[in-house]
Design an enzyme around this catalytic site. Structure first.
Site, PDB file in Angstrom:
ATOM      1  N   HIS A   1       0.478   2.449  -2.778  1.00 45.00           N
ATOM      2  CA  HIS A   1       1.171   2.877  -4.001  1.00 45.00           C
ATOM      3  C   HIS A   1       0.961   1.818  -5.077  1.00 45.00           C
ATOM      4  CE1 HIS A   1       4.302   4.393  -6.671  1.00 45.00           C
ATOM      5  NE2 HIS A   1       4.210   5.514  -5.984  1.00 45.00           N
TER       6      HIS A   1
ATOM      7  N   GLU B   1       4.053  10.832   0.176  1.00 44.22           N
ATOM      8  CA  GLU B   1       3.314  12.026   0.624  1.00 44.22           C
ATOM      9  C   GLU B   1       3.251  12.152   2.139  1.00 44.22           C
ATOM     10  OE1 GLU B   1       2.540  12.688  -3.494  1.00 44.22           O
ATOM     11  OE2 GLU B   1       3.286  13.659  -1.702  1.00 44.22           O
TER      12      GLU B   1
HETATM   13  C1  SDX Z   1       1.968   9.650  -5.447  1.00 40.99           C
HETATM   14  O1  SDX Z   1       2.599   6.654  -9.340  1.00 40.99           O
HETATM   15  C2  SDX Z   1       3.493   7.335  -8.652  1.00 40.99           C
HETATM   16  O2  SDX Z   1       4.686   7.112  -8.750  1.00 40.99           O
HETATM   17  C3  SDX Z   1       2.924   8.417  -7.758  1.00 40.99           C
HETATM   18  C4  SDX Z   1       3.938   9.093  -6.863  1.00 40.99           C
HETATM   19  C5  SDX Z   1       4.933   9.901  -7.671  1.00 40.99           C
HETATM   20  O3  SDX Z   1       6.055  10.122  -7.197  1.00 40.99           O
HETATM   21  O4  SDX Z   1       4.519  10.428  -8.753  1.00 40.99           O
HETATM   22  O5  SDX Z   1       4.622   8.124  -6.085  1.00 40.99           O
HETATM   23  C6  SDX Z   1       3.269  10.121  -5.933  1.00 40.99           C
HETATM   24  O6  SDX Z   1       1.017   9.912  -6.121  1.00 40.99           O
HETATM   25  C7  SDX Z   1       1.869   8.875  -4.179  1.00 40.99           C
HETATM   26  C8  SDX Z   1       0.397   8.444  -3.868  1.00 40.99           C
HETATM   27  C9  SDX Z   1      -0.317   9.635  -3.196  1.00 40.99           C
HETATM   28  N1  SDX Z   1      -1.734   9.290  -2.987  1.00 40.99           N
HETATM   29  C10 SDX Z   1      -2.199   8.940  -1.783  1.00 40.99           C
HETATM   30  O7  SDX Z   1      -1.522   8.817  -0.773  1.00 40.99           O
HETATM   31  C11 SDX Z   1      -3.704   8.674  -1.772  1.00 40.99           C
HETATM   32  C12 SDX Z   1      -3.992   7.382  -1.004  1.00 40.99           C
HETATM   33  N2  SDX Z   1      -3.450   6.263  -1.760  1.00 40.99           N
HETATM   34  C13 SDX Z   1      -4.349   5.560  -2.649  1.00 40.99           C
HETATM   35  O8  SDX Z   1      -5.399   6.256  -3.163  1.00 40.99           O
HETATM   36  C14 SDX Z   1      -3.722   4.480  -3.499  1.00 40.99           C
HETATM   37  O9  SDX Z   1      -2.886   3.752  -2.705  1.00 40.99           O
HETATM   38  C15 SDX Z   1      -2.996   4.884  -4.758  1.00 40.99           C
HETATM   39  C16 SDX Z   1      -3.844   5.692  -5.639  1.00 40.99           C
HETATM   40  C17 SDX Z   1      -1.766   5.615  -4.414  1.00 40.99           C
HETATM   41  C18 SDX Z   1      -2.604   3.587  -5.500  1.00 40.99           C
HETATM   42  O10 SDX Z   1      -3.768   2.964  -5.786  1.00 40.99           O
HETATM   43  P1  SDX Z   1      -3.797   1.611  -6.663  1.00 40.99           P
HETATM   44  O11 SDX Z   1      -2.490   0.974  -6.810  1.00 40.99           O
HETATM   45  O12 SDX Z   1      -4.517   1.938  -7.896  1.00 40.99           O
HETATM   46  O13 SDX Z   1      -4.545   0.701  -5.694  1.00 40.99           O
HETATM   47  P2  SDX Z   1      -6.096   0.571  -5.752  1.00 40.99           P
HETATM   48  O14 SDX Z   1      -6.713   1.920  -5.841  1.00 40.99           O
HETATM   49  O15 SDX Z   1      -6.400  -0.440  -6.793  1.00 40.99           O
HETATM   50  O16 SDX Z   1      -6.426  -0.003  -4.318  1.00 40.99           O
HETATM   51  C19 SDX Z   1      -6.338  -1.402  -4.148  1.00 40.99           C
HETATM   52  C20 SDX Z   1      -7.041  -1.683  -2.844  1.00 40.99           C
HETATM   53  C21 SDX Z   1      -8.404  -1.040  -2.801  1.00 40.99           C
HETATM   54  O17 SDX Z   1      -9.181  -1.842  -1.951  1.00 40.99           O
HETATM   55  P3  SDX Z   1     -10.414  -2.616  -2.614  1.00 40.99           P
HETATM   56  O18 SDX Z   1     -11.273  -1.504  -3.265  1.00 40.99           O
HETATM   57  O19 SDX Z   1      -9.769  -3.518  -3.657  1.00 40.99           O
HETATM   58  O20 SDX Z   1     -11.055  -3.290  -1.473  1.00 40.99           O
HETATM   59  O21 SDX Z   1      -6.284  -1.083  -1.765  1.00 40.99           O
HETATM   60  C22 SDX Z   1      -7.108  -0.105  -1.113  1.00 40.99           C
HETATM   61  C23 SDX Z   1      -8.184   0.278  -2.102  1.00 40.99           C
HETATM   62  O22 SDX Z   1      -9.336   0.709  -1.416  1.00 40.99           O
HETATM   63  N3  SDX Z   1      -6.263   1.050  -0.840  1.00 40.99           N
HETATM   64  C24 SDX Z   1      -6.360   1.777   0.265  1.00 40.99           C
HETATM   65  C25 SDX Z   1      -5.375   2.764   0.136  1.00 40.99           C
HETATM   66  N4  SDX Z   1      -4.731   2.618  -1.032  1.00 40.99           N
HETATM   67  C26 SDX Z   1      -5.303   1.555  -1.640  1.00 40.99           C
HETATM   68  N5  SDX Z   1      -7.183   1.683   1.329  1.00 40.99           N
HETATM   69  C27 SDX Z   1      -7.011   2.606   2.309  1.00 40.99           C
HETATM   70  N6  SDX Z   1      -6.083   3.595   2.264  1.00 40.99           N
HETATM   71  C28 SDX Z   1      -5.259   3.689   1.204  1.00 40.99           C
HETATM   72  N7  SDX Z   1      -4.341   4.679   1.164  1.00 40.99           N
END
Ligand code: SDX
EC number: 2.3.3.16
Length: 373
Positions: free
Chosen positions: A254, A310
């Protein structure tokens, strides 16, 4: 010129009374109530009233609000035609919702934004349910004004009066996810009305944002993941394979929370009642969560990747009986309440939202006609 902040991390663009999160402590407050206080006890109409009026209604106000909202649920034949076409062409539910919401409110002129906002909230379940009925080859079911919002949504999906336990479970979900600060779709809604456009345009734009798998599109893939692991009974192998391939684990991570999303606990306890012990599916879910969080820490030690909303959304909506394809649209049925409340807030104290960008292109190019290029 300040640096470029690609994700607007940590940037506040508005003041709001609607919700706030503490990402370090794992706390969410909606309209002044900790989410744990609101989710299990409020009807969705009480939560909507809280967002629109900054207090809970008394019995008379609640009855009037419920009746007024129910009176706005109907959609016309022209909207049903749009939904039937979307269903016939098997368009995604979120596209049907976006088109249906626009068709149901064509020509809104923005003279009475609060009335328009209530109409948008009231029609979302009717639009989603009608689309789904067409998808299943059935005729849509007209809304029942005697049923409260969540019960009517389930009724329009199946044609049967839902069990109170299913209604309560759905309302807990709708209350828990109704608002969540300036998430991407809510920010979209605020940007739209910041130009003094109308709340219907804000809602349809926000649906397009929520559709994405990084936002509202995650719970469907979470359920697929859980079913696959329930069959293999090997969560560790599944998670390792995903993380070795540098794939995102849906339901985890998140932008704000550095600990477990507080909504996960609320939804977990609401979901458990829908799973009986003998097929141990719920055991698979909780075991998967433990393994995933442990391995995310191993593979991504510099990130606090914890369970987000989620993960248990999938368990609860599946338990309540919402079709998996409708998980994102059901998220929209709830979050449209937050989008509309934020849109009205933005209109009250508006300032055009217009960030800058840093130009990296060439300068001072000179024109050459096409036959000389
Ligand atoms: C919701 O914003 C909100 O409030 C959203 C929400 C709401 O109520 O509206 O809470 C609802 O959208 C929840 C999130 C649902 N999405 C998912 O579950 C999809 C999986 N999660 C990710 O894609 C991610 O965690 C996000 C998009 C939710 C947050 O991403 P960020 O904060 O932008 O983090 P990032 O993309 O910069 O990732 C940082 C690092 C990366 O690694 P590197 O590329 O730096 O090596 O963390 C890794 C990412 O690859 N990472 C994950 C991961 N989430 C982040 N790696 C594996 N699995 C994951 N789920």
């Amino acid at each position: 010129m300040t640096g470029v902040n690609r994700g607007l991390d940590g940037v506040a663009v508005a003041e709001t009374r609607l919700s706030t999160m503490d990402g370090e402590a794992g706390e969410l407050i909606i309209g002044g109530f900790p989410v744990e206080e609101l989710a299990d006890d409020a009807t969705f109409e009480e939560t909507l009233y809280l967002l629109f009026h900054d207090r809970l209604p008394d019995a008379g106000e609640l009855s009037e609000f419920r009746t007024d909202l129910a009176a706005r649920r109907e959609i016309g034949d022209e909207v049903l035609a749009v939904l039937q076409r979307a269903a016939d062409e098997e368009k995604p539910a979120m596209d049907a919702l976006r088109m249906g919401a626009a068709a149901a409110n064509l020509g809104v002129d923005g003279d009475d934004p609060e009335s328009d906002a209530l109409r948008v909230v009231a029609t979302f379940p009717t639009i989603v349910a009608a689309y789904w009925r067409y998808r299943e080859g059935n005729e849509p079911i007209a809304p029942d004004p005697d049923l409260r919002h969540a019960a009517n949504y389930l009724y329009m999906l199946t044609g049967e009066r839902p069990e109170e336990s299913a209604v309560r479970g759905l309302e807990t979900y709708l209350n828990a996810v109704v608002d969540h600060g300036l998430n991407a779709s809510t920010f979209t809604a605020r940007v739209v009305v910041s130009t003094e456009s109308d709340v219907v345009s804000a809602a349809t734009a926000a649906v397009g944002t929520l559709k994405g798998p990084l936002h509202g599109g995650a719970p469907g893939p979470v359920l697929d993941m859980l079913k696959s692991v329930h069959a293999s009974d090997d969560p560790e192998a599944y998670v390792r394979e995903k993380l070795e391939a540098d794939e995102r684990l849906m339901g985890f991570g998140h932008r704000i929370y550095r600990v477990r999303d507080p909504r996960a606990a609320v939804l977990e306890s609401a979901a458990e009642q829908f799973y009986d012990d003998d097929d141990d599916f719920f055991e698979t879910i909780t075991e998967f969560e433990d393994v995933a969080v442990e391995l995310l820490a191993e593979y991504k030690p510099d990130r606090d990747l914890e369970t987000n909303v989620e993960f248990y959304t999938a368990a609860l909506l599946h338990g309540v009986g919402v079709p998996q394809e409708l998980f994102p649209a059901t998220f929209g049925v709830s979050r449209v309440g937050g989008w509309m409340a934020h849109a009205l807030e933005q209109l009250e104290d508006n300032r055009l939202i217009r960030p800058e960008s840093r130009y990296t292109g060439d300068r001072n190019r000179s024109w050459t006609p096409v036959d000389e290029r």
